[in-house]
Motif scaffolding. Structure first.
Motif, PDB file in Angstrom:
ATOM      1  N   UNK A 200       0.801  -1.238   0.000  1.00  0.00           N
ATOM      2  CA  UNK A 200       0.000   0.000   0.000  1.00  0.00           C
ATOM      3  C   UNK A 200       0.830   1.283   0.000  1.00  0.00           C
ATOM      4  N   UNK A 201       2.146   1.180   0.231  1.00  0.00           N
ATOM      5  CA  UNK A 201       3.001   2.357   0.296  1.00  0.00           C
ATOM      6  C   UNK A 201       3.767   2.603  -1.006  1.00  0.00           C
ATOM      7  N   UNK A 202       3.448   1.825  -2.012  1.00  0.00           N
ATOM      8  CA  UNK A 202       4.175   1.925  -3.284  1.00  0.00           C
ATOM      9  C   UNK A 202       4.066   3.332  -3.868  1.00  0.00           C
ATOM     10  N   UNK A 203       5.217   3.864  -4.278  1.00  0.00           N
ATOM     11  CA  UNK A 203       5.337   5.159  -4.952  1.00  0.00           C
ATOM     12  C   UNK A 203       4.879   6.339  -4.099  1.00  0.00           C
ATOM     13  N   UNK A 204       4.781   6.139  -2.781  1.00  0.00           N
ATOM     14  CA  UNK A 204       4.371   7.209  -1.878  1.00  0.00           C
ATOM     15  C   UNK A 204       5.596   7.802  -1.168  1.00  0.00           C
ATOM     16  N   UNK A 205       5.416   9.004  -0.642  1.00  0.00           N
ATOM     17  CA  UNK A 205       6.418   9.614   0.229  1.00  0.00           C
ATOM     18  C   UNK A 205       5.955   9.409   1.669  1.00  0.00           C
ATOM     19  N   UNK A 206       6.762   8.711   2.449  1.00  0.00           N
ATOM     20  CA  UNK A 206       6.361   8.277   3.789  1.00  0.00           C
ATOM     21  C   UNK A 206       7.257   8.933   4.831  1.00  0.00           C
ATOM     22  N   UNK A 207       6.646   9.405   5.920  1.00  0.00           N
ATOM     23  CA  UNK A 207       7.393   9.804   7.101  1.00  0.00           C
ATOM     24  C   UNK A 207       7.105   8.782   8.194  1.00  0.00           C
ATOM     25  N   UNK A 208       8.153   8.147   8.693  1.00  0.00           N
ATOM     26  CA  UNK A 208       8.038   7.156   9.766  1.00  0.00           C
ATOM     27  C   UNK A 208       8.522   7.796  11.058  1.00  0.00           C
ATOM     28  N   UNK A 209       7.678   7.768  12.091  1.00  0.00           N
ATOM     29  CA  UNK A 209       8.067   8.319  13.390  1.00  0.00           C
ATOM     30  C   UNK A 209       8.441   7.174  14.316  1.00  0.00           C
TER      31      UNK A 209
END
Length: 455
Positions: A200-209
């Motif tokens: 579900x995170x493909x091609x997304x910009x993710x911030x992980x805390x």
């Protein structure tokens, strides 16, 4: 409670803590009923692809999913120190077994099922039964109200027990980061409790805390499919942001300063990214929605208390107790010693201190945390109390944890920090593994003293 008489004890939860508690109580001669809301044992080690309706886990009316496992999860401690002390967690020859030293989660669930079967614990468990209320009665016993669905009807049962041991785990109620501006930020949020697979995170910009093991593992996994992954961690050193070695799309940042309506995430290091998703790998809250103590036992900034040795609430000792609250230690052997102590205290074989002395001990402990500037939320973080298991063992009249266990734990912990991508498959403590297997041969005679190491 009269001394030296068996007690009728309710255990809440059939995960690792509940199972070993049931065994120790039964060994001590007590009568035990284990309440488990799922239809199988294992607690958080039961994997399900199902996630909650609220991905961030703050809606009180959401359908609760007990497990927090992601599909690829492997344990972060070597199996030699993970198991209960007299029931070693060794690789078996089962057709679907996972012989790796750091196996996947299914191997742990198989181990727990074997443990329950070998010690006759399964018949003690009421599956599909959720506890809705636990409270003290005037006669000194505990009322336990539970419900179970039978033939499309919900059956409610009220019972009385001499004692209750709470073993409901600590991976169900998500802790969420407090982020200025989040109410207007347009992106999606999810807690790691509801992370299963990276797709579900493909091609997304993710911030992980987060900076713990789950954040490290999940960040690297989603970096394989995401456009960019930015980790925000308290432990980030000066000079961040920095690109992590071996990755073209994975950065380490300091803490988040604020987020905005434009989708921007501003970090305290002065950098900014425009993110699609914020993934909270920020831990969990202790949560006992069924427990009614009229405010005597509280959860204050994730400190459950006041508790003597993280186990007994002062005003209810020894008839109410908790197993499995401490973290940053090896959980299965710790729960084993905690439950062994509880079982002995309930039977009268082991004596507690006077209430006054227990109060003094708790006050001294809390004062030591304050003096060391350790936040209240780290009360149950056992990184600060490395002699805890030795103390429990002495109280129980058991031998202390073997020296090789402690050495292996510290080596594994250091490798986890310094080699997060390789520590599960590369190690250099084979001498300790040999010592472990020599000890295990006391419980598994057919085990070769020097077993071929699977890598």
């Amino acid at each position: 409670m009269s001394q030296n008489s068996p007690k009728n004890v309710a255990v809440i939860g059939a995960g690792p803590a509940g199972l070993v508690t049931a065994r120790e109580l039964q060994r001590e001669g007590h009568s035990v009923v284990v309440f488990e809301r799922e239809n199988q044992l294992g607690g958080t080690w039961i994997y399900t692809p199902v996630t909650e309706s609220d991905p961030i886990g703050v809606d009180p009316n959401r359908k609760i999913v007990h497990s927090s496992l992601y599909s690829s999860l492997r344990v972060n401690l070597p199996r030699e120190i993970m198991g209960f002390r007299d029931y070693p967690f060794v690789a078996t020859k089962k057709p679907n077994g996972d012989p790796r030293r750091y196996p996947g989660h299914r191997e742990v669930l198989d181990y727990l099922n074997d443990f329950a079967a070998d010690f006759g614990l399964i018949e003690l468990v009421r599956f599909g039964t959720e506890v809705g209320y636990v409270g003290l009665l005037e006669n000194g016993k505990w009322k336990v109200s539970s419900r179970k669905k039978e033939n499309d009807h919900v059956v409610f049962v009220n019972e009385e027990y001499d004692a209750v041991v709470i073993c409901n785990g600590r991976y169900t109620e998500p802790q969420i980061a407090d982020i200025p501006g989040i109410e207007v930020w347009p992106g999606k949020q999810i807690h790691s409790h509801n992370y299963r697979v990276p797709e579900p995170f493909r091609d997304q910009v993710i911030v992980v805390i987060g900076g713990a093991t789950s954040a490290t593992d999940i960040s690297r996994e989603i970096a394989e499919v995401a456009k960019e992954v930015h980790i925000s961690s308290r432990s980030a050193l000066s000079g961040t942001p920095k690109k992590l070695h071996g990755y073209e799309n994975l950065w380490l940042h300091s803490m988040i300063d604020a987020v905005g309506i434009d989708g921007g995430v501003n970090f305290q290091d002065g950098s900014k990214v425009y993110a699609d998703i914020i993934l909270h790998c920020t831990g969990y809250k202790y949560h006992f929605p069924f427990l009614e103590t009229n405010g005597i036992v509280t959860v204050d900034d994730n400190r459950v208390g006041p508790l003597y040795k993280h186990i007994f609430p002062l005003n209810f000792a020894p008839s109410l107790s908790f197993v499995g609250l401490p973290w940053k230690l090896v959980p299965f052997p710790r729960c084993e010693l905690q439950s062994k102590w509880i079982a002995g205290v309930l039977s009268g074989r082991i004596s507690l201190l006077s209430k006054e002395d227990m109060i003094a001990d708790i006050d001294a402990f809390y004062s030591s945390l304050d003096a060391s500037c350790i936040p209240k939320r780290y009360t149950h973080n056992m990184d600060f109390q490395l002699d805890y298991e030795d103390w429990l063992a002495a109280e129980c009249g058991s031998p202390p944890p073997e020296k090789w266990r402690k050495q292996m734990f510290f080596i594994a912990r250091d490798k986890l920090k310094t080699q997060p991508e390789r520590y599960r498959d590369q190690w250099d403590d084979d001498d300790l593994i040999i010592q472990a297997h020599q000890d295990f041969a006391k419980y598994i005679p057919e085990l070769d003293q020097v077993q071929k190491l699977s890598r």
